[in-house]
Design a protein around this motif. Structure first.
Motif, PDB file in Angstrom:
ATOM      1  N   GLY A  38       0.678  -1.278   0.089  1.00  0.00           N
ATOM      2  CA  GLY A  38       0.110   0.068   0.074  1.00  0.00           C
ATOM      3  C   GLY A  38       0.685   1.254  -0.184  1.00  0.00           C
ATOM      4  O   GLY A  38       2.010   1.391  -0.374  1.00  0.00           O
ATOM      5  N   HIS A  39       0.347   2.297   0.624  1.00  0.00           N
ATOM      6  CA  HIS A  39       0.961   3.620   0.330  1.00  0.00           C
ATOM      7  C   HIS A  39       0.229   4.553   1.447  1.00  0.00           C
ATOM      8  O   HIS A  39      -0.575   4.231   2.435  1.00  0.00           O
ATOM      9  N   LYS A  40       1.219   5.644   1.882  1.00  0.00           N
ATOM     10  CA  LYS A  40       0.860   6.476   2.994  1.00  0.00           C
ATOM     11  C   LYS A  40      -0.232   7.384   2.593  1.00  0.00           C
ATOM     12  O   LYS A  40      -0.972   7.822   3.651  1.00  0.00           O
ATOM     13  N   ASP A  41      -0.725   7.842   1.555  1.00  0.00           N
ATOM     14  CA  ASP A  41      -1.589   8.862   1.004  1.00  0.00           C
ATOM     15  C   ASP A  41      -2.962   8.584   1.535  1.00  0.00           C
ATOM     16  O   ASP A  41      -3.879   7.567   0.747  1.00  0.00           O
ATOM     17  N   LYS A  42      -3.713   9.247   2.396  1.00  0.00           N
ATOM     18  CA  LYS A  42      -4.834   8.779   2.992  1.00  0.00           C
ATOM     19  C   LYS A  42      -6.022   9.746   2.233  1.00  0.00           C
ATOM     20  O   LYS A  42      -7.079   9.548   2.496  1.00  0.00           O
ATOM     21  N   THR A  43      -5.573  10.644   1.258  1.00  0.00           N
ATOM     22  CA  THR A  43      -6.582  11.436   0.684  1.00  0.00           C
ATOM     23  C   THR A  43      -7.305  11.051  -0.680  1.00  0.00           C
ATOM     24  O   THR A  43      -6.675   9.741  -0.983  1.00  0.00           O
ATOM     25  N   GLN A  44      -8.165  11.636  -1.229  1.00  0.00           N
ATOM     26  CA  GLN A  44      -8.654  11.263  -2.377  1.00  0.00           C
ATOM     27  C   GLN A  44      -7.580  10.754  -3.671  1.00  0.00           C
ATOM     28  O   GLN A  44      -7.580  10.108  -4.571  1.00  0.00           O
ATOM     29  N   THR A  45      -6.208  11.748  -3.455  1.00  0.00           N
ATOM     30  CA  THR A  45      -5.250  11.229  -4.294  1.00  0.00           C
ATOM     31  C   THR A  45      -4.785   9.966  -4.199  1.00  0.00           C
ATOM     32  O   THR A  45      -4.378   9.174  -5.105  1.00  0.00           O
ATOM     33  N   GLY A  46      -4.562   9.675  -3.016  1.00  0.00           N
ATOM     34  CA  GLY A  46      -4.403   7.902  -2.578  1.00  0.00           C
ATOM     35  C   GLY A  46      -5.484   7.200  -2.908  1.00  0.00           C
ATOM     36  O   GLY A  46      -5.114   5.770  -3.488  1.00  0.00           O
ATOM     37  N   LEU A  47      -6.616   7.565  -2.814  1.00  0.00           N
ATOM     38  CA  LEU A  47      -7.803   6.567  -3.406  1.00  0.00           C
ATOM     39  C   LEU A  47      -7.590   6.351  -5.279  1.00  0.00           C
ATOM     40  O   LEU A  47      -7.453   5.131  -5.470  1.00  0.00           O
ATOM     41  N   GLN A  48      -7.195   7.399  -5.809  1.00  0.00           N
ATOM     42  CA  GLN A  48      -7.219   7.144  -7.241  1.00  0.00           C
ATOM     43  C   GLN A  48      -5.768   6.358  -7.415  1.00  0.00           C
ATOM     44  O   GLN A  48      -5.751   5.645  -8.325  1.00  0.00           O
ATOM     45  N   LEU A  49      -4.791   6.708  -6.828  1.00  0.00           N
ATOM     46  CA  LEU A  49      -3.374   5.819  -6.777  1.00  0.00           C
ATOM     47  C   LEU A  49      -3.847   4.476  -6.575  1.00  0.00           C
ATOM     48  O   LEU A  49      -3.212   3.389  -7.228  1.00  0.00           O
ATOM     49  N   SER A  50      -4.479   3.929  -5.514  1.00  0.00           N
ATOM     50  CA  SER A  50      -4.757   2.582  -5.219  1.00  0.00           C
ATOM     51  C   SER A  50      -5.646   1.967  -6.319  1.00  0.00           C
ATOM     52  O   SER A  50      -5.423   0.824  -6.587  1.00  0.00           O
ATOM     53  N   ILE A  51      -6.784   2.729  -6.772  1.00  0.00           N
ATOM     54  CA  ILE A  51      -7.509   2.276  -8.062  1.00  0.00           C
ATOM     55  C   ILE A  51      -6.628   1.963  -9.221  1.00  0.00           C
ATOM     56  O   ILE A  51      -6.782   0.877  -9.580  1.00  0.00           O
ATOM     57  N   GLU A  52      -5.758   2.896  -9.433  1.00  0.00           N
ATOM     58  CA  GLU A  52      -4.766   2.647 -10.529  1.00  0.00           C
ATOM     59  C   GLU A  52      -3.998   1.242 -10.324  1.00  0.00           C
ATOM     60  O   GLU A  52      -3.788   0.588 -11.325  1.00  0.00           O
ATOM     61  N   MET A  53      -3.255   1.271  -9.291  1.00  0.00           N
ATOM     62  CA  MET A  53      -2.361   0.240  -8.774  1.00  0.00           C
ATOM     63  C   MET A  53      -3.258  -1.130  -8.992  1.00  0.00           C
ATOM     64  O   MET A  53      -2.638  -2.171  -9.792  1.00  0.00           O
ATOM     65  N   TYR A  54      -4.422  -1.392  -8.356  1.00  0.00           N
ATOM     66  CA  TYR A  54      -5.024  -2.350  -8.266  1.00  0.00           C
ATOM     67  C   TYR A  54      -5.751  -3.045  -9.911  1.00  0.00           C
ATOM     68  O   TYR A  54      -5.962  -3.720 -10.031  1.00  0.00           O
ATOM     69  N   ASP A  55      -6.217  -1.940 -10.421  1.00  0.00           N
ATOM     70  CA  ASP A  55      -6.644  -2.124 -11.857  1.00  0.00           C
ATOM     71  C   ASP A  55      -5.521  -2.727 -12.504  1.00  0.00           C
ATOM     72  O   ASP A  55      -5.722  -3.831 -13.246  1.00  0.00           O
ATOM     73  N   LYS A  89      -8.032   5.785   6.396  1.00  0.00           N
ATOM     74  CA  LYS A  89      -8.051   6.619   5.419  1.00  0.00           C
ATOM     75  C   LYS A  89      -8.981   7.651   5.140  1.00  0.00           C
ATOM     76  O   LYS A  89     -10.065   7.247   6.076  1.00  0.00           O
ATOM     77  N   GLU A  90      -9.056   8.542   4.421  1.00  0.00           N
ATOM     78  CA  GLU A  90      -9.919   9.614   4.340  1.00  0.00           C
ATOM     79  C   GLU A  90     -11.258   9.441   3.381  1.00  0.00           C
ATOM     80  O   GLU A  90     -11.946  10.136   3.054  1.00  0.00           O
ATOM     81  N   TYR A  91     -11.233   8.093   2.872  1.00  0.00           N
ATOM     82  CA  TYR A  91     -12.162   7.760   1.736  1.00  0.00           C
ATOM     83  C   TYR A  91     -12.587   6.355   2.039  1.00  0.00           C
ATOM     84  O   TYR A  91     -12.103   5.719   2.854  1.00  0.00           O
ATOM     85  N   SER A  92     -13.825   6.185   1.295  1.00  0.00           N
ATOM     86  CA  SER A  92     -14.088   4.679   1.411  1.00  0.00           C
ATOM     87  C   SER A  92     -13.637   4.123   0.098  1.00  0.00           C
ATOM     88  O   SER A  92     -13.527   4.749  -1.115  1.00  0.00           O
ATOM     89  N   PHE A  93     -13.354   2.904   0.222  1.00  0.00           N
ATOM     90  CA  PHE A  93     -12.865   1.906  -0.717  1.00  0.00           C
ATOM     91  C   PHE A  93     -13.673   0.937  -1.140  1.00  0.00           C
ATOM     92  O   PHE A  93     -13.510   0.137  -1.989  1.00  0.00           O
ATOM     93  N   THR A  94     -14.984   0.783  -0.651  1.00  0.00           N
ATOM     94  CA  THR A  94     -16.048  -0.189  -0.628  1.00  0.00           C
ATOM     95  C   THR A  94     -16.284  -0.703  -1.951  1.00  0.00           C
ATOM     96  O   THR A  94     -16.565  -1.651  -2.245  1.00  0.00           O
ATOM     97  N   ASP A  95     -16.735   0.445  -2.819  1.00  0.00           N
ATOM     98  CA  ASP A  95     -17.167   0.200  -4.226  1.00  0.00           C
ATOM     99  C   ASP A  95     -16.007  -0.574  -4.940  1.00  0.00           C
ATOM    100  O   ASP A  95     -16.375  -1.478  -5.620  1.00  0.00           O
ATOM    101  N   GLU A  96     -14.827  -0.082  -4.743  1.00  0.00           N
ATOM    102  CA  GLU A  96     -13.614  -0.828  -5.590  1.00  0.00           C
ATOM    103  C   GLU A  96     -13.540  -2.211  -4.895  1.00  0.00           C
ATOM    104  O   GLU A  96     -13.268  -3.093  -5.729  1.00  0.00           O
ATOM    105  N   TYR A  97     -13.365  -2.191  -3.876  1.00  0.00           N
ATOM    106  CA  TYR A  97     -13.153  -3.511  -3.166  1.00  0.00           C
ATOM    107  C   TYR A  97     -14.286  -4.562  -3.620  1.00  0.00           C
ATOM    108  O   TYR A  97     -13.751  -5.784  -4.105  1.00  0.00           O
ATOM    109  N   LYS A  98     -15.549  -4.322  -3.706  1.00  0.00           N
ATOM    110  CA  LYS A  98     -16.359  -5.187  -4.238  1.00  0.00           C
ATOM    111  C   LYS A  98     -16.216  -5.576  -5.700  1.00  0.00           C
ATOM    112  O   LYS A  98     -16.317  -6.787  -6.025  1.00  0.00           O
ATOM    113  N   ARG A  99     -15.924  -4.472  -6.365  1.00  0.00           N
ATOM    114  CA  ARG A  99     -15.392  -4.938  -7.870  1.00  0.00           C
ATOM    115  C   ARG A  99     -14.399  -5.606  -7.988  1.00  0.00           C
ATOM    116  O   ARG A  99     -14.329  -6.758  -8.740  1.00  0.00           O
TER     117      ARG A  99
END
Length: 191
Positions: A38-55, A89-99
């Motif tokens: 994972g990464h340290k970024d807890k913000t919406q930017t971190g969410l986008q980074l996570s989505i890109e990485m896991y995609d 984290k400052e965001y929800s990851f649930t939609d991406e997690y389910k996908r």
């Protein structure tokens, strides 16, 4: 022909994920080890980074279906969901997690999700203090690890609904060798 194995090792810090993942890689033929911490970024930017990485990671796994090779993951997208649910984290990851759960279930592998746990806050503190490890963006405590343990257990139970994901909750308060032997039997590793 037997399908390749995709083994995901998850759980709070201090449960022996890396030890088990490395042990599996060294004792299974044609096995590749992935470590996604994972990464340290807890913000919406971190969410986008996570989505890109896991995609990218899911595309990679889909493209491996023709190659006879086992894969061991030391953490995957489920950790992101656990940390988001716990408020780290400052965001929800649930939609991406389910996908990603749906995508994982459709992969052409024998999939094993190993949720490691200790069950004792003192053991968490002892293990991590002995190694001098501390989480990069979160204060460590036995209480925090127990909250993580509980959430990883909830996520593991959610994964049981998927027919291609074999979920095992494994208590790792014994020696790493015993744990490795137990896991090899569960996932039917041939000698």
């Amino acid at each position: 022909m037997e399908k390749s194995k995709l083994i995901i090792v998850e759980g709070p810090q201090g449960t022996g994920k890396s030890t088990l993942a490395n042990g599996l890689r060294s004792t299974m033929a044609s096995t590749y080890l992935h470590s996604l911490s994972g990464h340290k970024d807890k913000t919406q930017t971190g969410l986008q980074l996570s989505i890109e990485m896991y995609d990218i990671e899911m595309d990679y796994l889909r493209n491996l279906k023709r190659i006879s090779m086992n894969h061991v993951y030391d953490r995957i997208f489920t950790s992101e969901e656990v940390y988001a649910r716990l408020g780290f984290k400052e965001y929800s990851f649930t939609d991406e997690y389910k996908r990603y759960c749906e995508e994982l279930n459709r992969l052409a592998f024998d999939i094993y999700y190993l949720n490691l746990y200790l069950g004792d806050p003192k053991l968490y503190e002892q293990r991590l203090n002995n190694r001098g490890e501390h989480h990069k963006y979160q204060a460590f405590s036995g209480e925090s690890s127990m909250r993580q343990e509980e959430m990883y257990g909830i996520v593991a139970n959610e994964l049981k609904q998927y027919d291609n994901i074999n979920v095992f909750n494994i208590k790792t308060d014994i020696s790493p060798i015993v744990t490795l032997d137990e896991v090899r039997k569960l996932i039917r590793v041939k000698e």
